[in-house]
Design a protein around this motif. Structure first.
Motif, PDB file in Angstrom:
ATOM      1  N   SER A   1       0.909  -1.146  -0.328  1.00 61.52           N
ATOM      2  CA  SER A   1      -0.293   0.199  -0.200  1.00 61.52           C
ATOM      3  C   SER A   1       0.847   1.435   0.244  1.00 61.52           C
ATOM      4  O   SER A   1       2.064   1.092   0.092  1.00 61.52           O
ATOM      5  N   LEU A   2       0.470   1.721  -0.275  1.00 61.41           N
ATOM      6  CA  LEU A   2       1.144   3.940   0.432  1.00 61.41           C
ATOM      7  C   LEU A   2       1.544   4.275   1.210  1.00 61.41           C
ATOM      8  O   LEU A   2       2.028   5.025   1.020  1.00 61.41           O
ATOM      9  N   ARG A   3       1.737   2.672   2.462  1.00 62.47           N
ATOM     10  CA  ARG A   3       1.830   3.954   3.216  1.00 62.47           C
ATOM     11  C   ARG A   3       3.145   2.442   4.389  1.00 62.47           C
ATOM     12  O   ARG A   3       3.527   2.959   4.916  1.00 62.47           O
ATOM     13  N   HIS A   4       3.327   1.727   2.946  1.00 62.48           N
ATOM     14  CA  HIS A   4       4.655   1.183   3.396  1.00 62.48           C
ATOM     15  C   HIS A   4       6.035   1.729   3.281  1.00 62.48           C
ATOM     16  O   HIS A   4       6.787   1.390   4.227  1.00 62.48           O
TER      17      HIS A   4
ATOM     18  N   LEU B   1       5.475   4.068  -4.260  1.00 58.58           N
ATOM     19  CA  LEU B   1       5.016   3.983  -4.033  1.00 58.58           C
ATOM     20  C   LEU B   1       4.616   5.498  -3.288  1.00 58.58           C
ATOM     21  O   LEU B   1       3.380   6.374  -2.974  1.00 58.58           O
ATOM     22  N   ALA B   2       5.647   6.421  -3.232  1.00 57.40           N
ATOM     23  CA  ALA B   2       5.281   7.925  -2.124  1.00 57.40           C
ATOM     24  C   ALA B   2       5.036   8.529  -2.687  1.00 57.40           C
ATOM     25  O   ALA B   2       4.426   9.327  -2.876  1.00 57.40           O
TER      26      ALA B   2
ATOM     27  N   ILE C   1       3.164  -1.345  -5.694  1.00 61.95           N
ATOM     28  CA  ILE C   1       3.863  -2.666  -6.053  1.00 61.95           C
ATOM     29  C   ILE C   1       3.189  -4.169  -5.804  1.00 61.95           C
ATOM     30  O   ILE C   1       2.963  -4.428  -4.527  1.00 61.95           O
ATOM     31  N   GLY C   2       3.415  -4.975  -6.449  1.00 60.60           N
ATOM     32  CA  GLY C   2       3.525  -6.269  -6.343  1.00 60.60           C
ATOM     33  C   GLY C   2       4.544  -6.565  -6.006  1.00 60.60           C
ATOM     34  O   GLY C   2       5.498  -6.862  -6.788  1.00 60.60           O
ATOM     35  N   GLU C   3       4.696  -7.663  -5.359  1.00 60.84           N
ATOM     36  CA  GLU C   3       5.466  -8.712  -5.151  1.00 60.84           C
ATOM     37  C   GLU C   3       5.676  -9.773  -4.883  1.00 60.84           C
ATOM     38  O   GLU C   3       4.663 -10.635  -4.473  1.00 60.84           O
TER      39      GLU C   3
END
Length: 322
Positions: free
Chosen positions: A109-112, A271-272, A278-280
Motif C-alpha cells: 500500500s501507499l503507507r508501506h 509508492l510515496a 508495487i506487487g511482489e
C-alpha cells in the motif's frame, strides 16, 4: 479509457510542487480521487475496453502463491499459522489463520514505504498521521477495495529471455534487469504498452526458490539481496512515461536489491512519489506458460485486496483471464 493527463509533465519537471520530495507527483490527480494515485487510470471505460479486447477463451490463471509458500518466511517476517477448530458436538469446522500480509504474494500500500530522508509517504502523509490512532485509514487499501483492481496486464518474461540468451541468474543475489532489456523483450513479444497497463516482470525467482533444498531455504530466508529491475534515471523515466497503473514482479522487491543506483531507488518514487502500487512475489510461471502458448503477452487482470481499515499490504487475490 484512462483519464487524460495532457500533457503529462516530463520527469525532469518533477516534483510538481516546490519543496516536495524528489521526483514526486503529488497533485497530479487533483480533481479525482488523489488517494488512489495511479489506480485512477483504471476507469470503467478502460476495464470494459480491456474485457472486449483481451478475453478470448475464458481461461483463468491464479496469480497468488500459497500463504505458506515461503518456509521459513523471508526477511524475518512472521510465518503463516493455522488453527482448525472442531465445533463439536456439531460436525462443523472453523479455522483461524495468522500471517504477515507481506509474507507471500502481496500488494504494497501507499503507507508501506516513505521517502526516507523526507520522512513522507504519498501525498505528504507522515508516520505521525498513520499512527495517530489505532488503525487510521491514511494511505491504506480501502480505497482500492471499493472497486478492486482490474485492467490490462502485460508480462515481461525475463526468465524465458535469459534462458534463451544463456544469461545465468543467481536469483538470491543482485541481478539487475536493465530497461533496455525490458524494452527488447517487449518488442519481441509484440507488446504495445498503453496508459493504465499493469506491468508484470517475471524473473524466475519463485521457480528458483521452489527448487531449493530445505537447508538452502533456511539460508535464503535471511538474504536481503535478489534479482529485479535495475534502477537508473532511464528506468524511472521509462516507467513514468508508460503511465502504468501498477507494477508487479515475482521477486521480493520488484527492483534489484541492493540498488544499482541508490539515487533512483524505486520504492519511494513509485509508492510515496507517484502513488503507484508495487506487487511482489506474484505467481507468474503458469501465466508465462499460457502467454507463450498463445503468443500473446497481454491479458485481463483482476485483483481484490483484503478490505480492512489501516492495511499496510495485502495478498492480491489476483487472477489473469485470457
Amino acid at each position: 479509457m484512462p483519464p487524460k493527463l495532457n500533457p503529462l509533465p516530463p520527469l525532469s519537471q518533477l516534483p510538481l510542487n516546490e519543496g516536495d520530495p524528489p521526483h514526486s507527483a503529488w497533485g497530479l490527480w487533483e480533481g479525482q480521487d488523489s488517494s488512489l494515485g495511479s489506480l485512477n487510470y483504471l476507469t470503467d471505460e478502460l476495464v470494459l475496453k480491456t474485457l472486449r479486447e483481451e478475453v478470448r477463451t475464458g481461461a483463468r490463471i491464479g496469480l497468488d502463491l500459497p500463504l505458506d509458500f515461503f518456509n521459513p518466511p523471508l526477511l524475518g517476517r512472521a510465518g503463516f499459522e493455522q488453527k482448525v477448530i472442531d465445533k463439536a458436538p456439531l460436525v462443523v469446522n472453523d479455522d483461524i489463520i495468522t500471517f504477515n500480509t507481506q509474507g507471500s504474494s502481496q500488494w504494497d500500500s501507499l503507507r508501506h514505504f516513505a521517502y526516507q530522508k523526507d520522512q513522507k509517504f504519498y501525498n505528504g502523509a507522515t508516520q505521525q498521521d498513520i499512527h495517530a490512532a489505532p488503525r487510521t485509514s491514511v494511505n491504506d487499501l480501502q480505497g482500492w477495495t471499493e472497486k478492486g483492481l482490474a485492467g490490462r496486464g502485460v508480462l515481461i518474461d525475463y526468465a524465458a529471455y535469459a534462458a534463451r540468451e544463456k544469461i545465468a541468474i543467481d536469483h538470491f543475489s543482485p541481478h539487475g534487469i536493465t530497461v533496455d532489456v525490458v524494452k527488447a523483450i517487449a518488442d519481441e513479444s509484440k507488446i504495445e504498452f498503453q496508459p493504465g497497463d499493469v506491468l508484470f516482470l517475471r524473473t524466475g525467482y519463485v521457480d528458483a526458490y521452489r527448487q531449493l533444498s530445505k537447508d538452502r531455504r533456511v539460508e535464503v530466508a535471511g538474504v536481503r539481496e535478489w534479482c529485479g529491475l535495475a534502477q537508473s534515471r532511464e528506468t524511472t523515466e521509462w516507467l513514468w512515461e508508460r503511465q502504468f497503473a501498477a507494477v508487479a514482479c515475482d521477486s521480493p522487491g520488484f527492483e534489484v536489491r541492493p540498488p544499482t543506483d541508490k539515487a533512483w531507488h524505486l520504492h519511494p518514487i513509485l509508492l510515496a512519489g507517484w502513488g503507484t502500487p508495487i506487487g511482489e512475489l506474484f505467481a507468474l510461471d503458469a501465466l508465462a506458460d499460457a502467454c507463450r502458448a498463445r503468443g500473446k503477452f497481454s491479458f485481463f487482470f483482476t485483483s481484490a485486496p483484503l478490505n480492512y481499515s489501516g492495511a499496510v499490504a495485502s495478498p492480491p487475490n489476483a487472477v489473469a483471464i485470457i
